[in-house]
Design a protein around this motif. Sequence first.
Motif, short mmCIF file in Angstrom:
data_model
loop_
_atom_site.label_atom_id
_atom_site.label_comp_id
_atom_site.label_asym_id
_atom_site.label_seq_id
_atom_site.Cartn_x
_atom_site.Cartn_y
_atom_site.Cartn_z
N ARG A 232 6.09 -4.49 -3.43
CA ARG A 232 5.28 -3.34 -3.04
C ARG A 232 6.02 -2.63 -1.93
N GLY A 245 3.47 1.92 -3.82
CA GLY A 245 3.30 1.29 -5.12
C GLY A 245 4.28 0.16 -5.29
N VAL A 246 4.49 -0.25 -6.54
CA VAL A 246 5.41 -1.34 -6.86
C VAL A 246 6.71 -0.74 -7.38
N THR A 260 2.49 3.70 -8.87
CA THR A 260 1.40 3.74 -7.90
C THR A 260 0.16 3.04 -8.46
N ALA A 281 -0.08 -3.72 2.39
CA ALA A 281 0.10 -3.11 1.09
C ALA A 281 -0.87 -1.99 0.81
#
Length: 282
Positions: A232, A245-246, A260, A281
């Motif tokens: 993240r 996001g990742v 996202t 996060a």
Amino acid sequence: MVSAYNDLDRPPLDERSLQRALMAPGGFVSALRVLPSVESTNTALAAAAEDGAPHASVVVAEEQTAGRGRLGRTWSAPPRSGLFVSILLRPEVPLGAWTWLPLLAGVAAHEAVGRTAGLEVALKWPNDIVVAQGEAEDRKLGGILCETVSGQNAIVVGIGLNVTLRENELPVPQAGSLALAGAESTDRDPLLRALLRSFGTWYGRWAEAGGDARAAGLAEAYRESCATLGRRVRAELPGQRDVIGVATGLDPAGALLVTTADQEEVAIGAGDVVHLRPEDAN
């Protein structure tokens, strides 16, 4: 009189020895200079490029007094405490493929450190070399800065790596060095040789593939060594816009793909990327 040999942990590099080893027939390096002190190896090599320096010319400095990073940041380090090196390239591939060069340099640095220092490091997109510190934040060991040469079809790739920097010499708390990370060796000579040889090998593959990073195997090599993918992240973009996001992958130009929370996939081509801890996060 102050001698370069006064600090036995930081012996000087031998220019002639490096030239004999790296400028051999069939090798990548065409010219190599070791300078006692410069403001920036990138600046010094760009000036040489404007005077006609050939492709694969290399400048190494024992000391940088005004090294440059991304977004105009400057930094300096004690003499002979790291590798400060720039490589001049005159690529014969489409200009759009040049975005892979900082990632290529990262892969070369990753391989060189693993081979000579016995240390497992990782790459933080787009241009940082880091070492994991358990539950703590990764420590930055070095960085990469690529700059085009004005008026020429050329680019300078600058690589800086902290080798014997001590705790009291760290510029910021998030920094680190090979020595502080427990490297098996902090000898800059084999490290530099390994770095330039690895860079030359990957550059040759990439150029032969016409700048196609996937065909050259470069994209896969970068993915395998990148600590950002699967994490993240918060991408801090120009204009004070953040994307959270990742990090899921790279696009064909090497941009970071971030998915996202609403499943939007955003390609990040420029900006700072922060690895988020679980509590950060959201």
